[in-house]
Design a protein around this motif. Structure first.
Motif, mmCIF file in Angstrom:
data_model
loop_
_atom_site.group_PDB
_atom_site.id
_atom_site.type_symbol
_atom_site.label_atom_id
_atom_site.label_comp_id
_atom_site.label_asym_id
_atom_site.label_seq_id
_atom_site.Cartn_x
_atom_site.Cartn_y
_atom_site.Cartn_z
ATOM 1 N N SER A 126 30.352 18.889 94.613
ATOM 2 C CA SER A 126 29.149 18.865 93.770
ATOM 3 C C SER A 126 28.242 20.046 94.078
ATOM 4 O O SER A 126 27.725 20.710 93.174
ATOM 5 C CB SER A 126 28.390 17.552 93.975
ATOM 6 N N LYS B 144 29.327 24.094 81.569
ATOM 7 C CA LYS B 144 29.151 22.678 81.205
ATOM 8 C C LYS B 144 29.720 21.759 82.275
ATOM 9 O O LYS B 144 29.131 20.733 82.621
ATOM 10 C CB LYS B 144 29.817 22.413 79.854
ATOM 11 N N TYR B 145 30.873 22.156 82.807
ATOM 12 C CA TYR B 145 31.505 21.346 83.850
ATOM 13 C C TYR B 145 30.668 21.370 85.131
ATOM 14 O O TYR B 145 30.465 20.339 85.782
ATOM 15 C CB TYR B 145 32.920 21.850 84.139
ATOM 16 N N GLU C 7 27.652 19.108 84.971
ATOM 17 C CA GLU C 7 27.998 17.699 85.143
ATOM 18 C C GLU C 7 28.393 17.385 86.575
ATOM 19 O O GLU C 7 27.949 16.402 87.171
ATOM 20 C CB GLU C 7 29.149 17.329 84.216
ATOM 21 N N SER C 8 29.224 18.254 87.149
ATOM 22 C CA SER C 8 29.712 18.017 88.505
ATOM 23 C C SER C 8 28.572 18.003 89.520
ATOM 24 O O SER C 8 28.593 17.237 90.484
ATOM 25 C CB SER C 8 30.729 19.098 88.890
ATOM 26 N N SER D 215 25.772 16.843 89.106
ATOM 27 C CA SER D 215 25.056 15.566 88.980
ATOM 28 C C SER D 215 25.831 14.396 89.570
ATOM 29 O O SER D 215 25.317 13.275 89.613
ATOM 30 C CB SER D 215 24.764 15.265 87.501
ATOM 31 N N ASN D 216 27.072 14.633 90.013
ATOM 32 C CA ASN D 216 27.897 13.539 90.527
ATOM 33 C C ASN D 216 27.221 12.829 91.685
ATOM 34 O O ASN D 216 26.620 13.459 92.562
ATOM 35 C CB ASN D 216 29.262 14.062 90.984
ATOM 36 N N GLN E 42 17.422 15.234 87.030
ATOM 37 C CA GLN E 42 17.874 14.644 85.758
ATOM 38 C C GLN E 42 16.809 14.772 84.667
ATOM 39 O O GLN E 42 17.143 14.946 83.490
ATOM 40 C CB GLN E 42 18.247 13.175 85.975
ATOM 41 N N THR F 11 23.279 16.487 76.083
ATOM 42 C CA THR F 11 24.209 15.729 76.912
ATOM 43 C C THR F 11 24.932 14.687 76.095
ATOM 44 O O THR F 11 24.462 14.238 75.055
ATOM 45 C CB THR F 11 23.467 15.016 78.061
ATOM 46 N N VAL G 2 30.569 11.755 79.880
ATOM 47 C CA VAL G 2 31.023 12.626 80.951
ATOM 48 C C VAL G 2 32.335 13.321 80.627
ATOM 49 O O VAL G 2 33.128 12.864 79.830
ATOM 50 C CB VAL G 2 31.211 11.843 82.262
ATOM 51 N N VAL H 52 29.525 19.124 75.605
ATOM 52 C CA VAL H 52 28.597 18.371 76.450
ATOM 53 C C VAL H 52 27.872 19.322 77.383
ATOM 54 O O VAL H 52 28.330 20.423 77.668
ATOM 55 C CB VAL H 52 29.351 17.309 77.274
ATOM 56 N N ASN H 53 26.733 18.846 77.889
ATOM 57 C CA ASN H 53 25.955 19.616 78.853
ATOM 58 C C ASN H 53 25.730 21.064 78.408
ATOM 59 O O ASN H 53 25.848 22.003 79.193
ATOM 60 C CB ASN H 53 26.654 19.596 80.227
#
Length: 238
Positions: free
Chosen positions: A70, A92-93, A96-97, A99-100, A158, A167, A170, A182-183
């Motif tokens: 992350s 984008k990935y 998201e990652s 935010s894991n 967030q 967003t 996932v 996404v993202n």
């Protein structure tokens, strides 16, 4: 008459000695059986405890690995915003990652049973102290830092994320063939100049770094404790 009385007393004394010896043997056998049961119970408890500790070790190391990934994504995200003017699938990935999240479940059934027992099932004082410190200090601190992460750091990130990104559900490996939408930054130029987003990202990154450092210390102590308990079990069995 005197000979008969003497013989009677000798016989009576012999009978008493036999009874006393029998009682002593019975007490010794009972003590031995109790000791065997106590040792068997201790071995069983330590074995169950190590099953729990190994489960915790597996979970903590997985959390540690996920947190490393992350933070790596967070670094790549921030580097991308500083150097690129393009919105890529990688960006984008990374968003998201970064935010894991993960939660330590803590397998503690055996330890709770020990807490509720009035007996000192674990005879080794040093091991008993190490077990107590692992659950009451290290594991408790993992939960405390998780709480800080979820309440004090992640919400701020967030909030900025929702302000600056589109967003949707996932992204995961099973979605790798789906076109990513996404993202996505609402406005990349504005995002690149957005200090609030960058600051909350850096704060999240830095606190996760601290959690990684503390978690690594707990992993090392947990490895040592598991080996110590294994050695104690082997000693009790021998």
């Amino acid at each position: 008459m005197e000979n008969k009385t003497s013989k009677y007393f000798k016989y009576a004394i012999g009978e008493i000695l036999l009874v006393v010896i029998g009682i002593l043997i019975a007490v010794q056998i009972n003590t031995w059986n109790e000791h065997r049961k106590t040792k068997s119970n201790e071995i069983k408890t330590l074995t169950q405890l190590n099953v729990d500790l190994r489960e915790n070790y597996k979970e903590i190391t997985e959390i540690h690995e996920l947190m490393l990934l992350s933070n790596k994504s967070g670094q790549q995200m921030l580097d991308h915003l500083n150097t690129s003017n393009q919105v890529t699938d990688s960006l984008k990935y990374w968003v998201e990652s970064f935010s894991n999240t993960n939660i330590f479940n803590n397998a503690n059934t055996t330890y709770k049973n020990l807490e509720n027992s009035n007996d000192n099932i674990i005879s080794n004082d040093s091991i008993r102290l190490q077990i107590t410190l692992m659950y009451e200090l290290d594991f408790a601190n993992i939960h405390r830092r998780e709480k800080m992460f979820y309440e004090d750091y992640l919400p701020n990130y967030q909030e900025e994320l929702l302000k600056n990104f589109k967003t949707s559900p996932v992204v995961d490996k099973w979605l790798e063939d789906v076109k990513l939408a996404v993202n996505t930054p609402i406005n990349l130029s504005n995002l690149k100049q957005n200090e609030a987003f960058k600051n909350t990202s850096v704060e999240l990154y830095n606190f996760r770094l601290l959690r990684l450092k503390w978690l690594n210390g707990s992993i090392i102590k947990l490895e040592t404790l598991i080996k110590t308990i294994d050695n104690e079990i082997n000693t009790l069995k021998s």
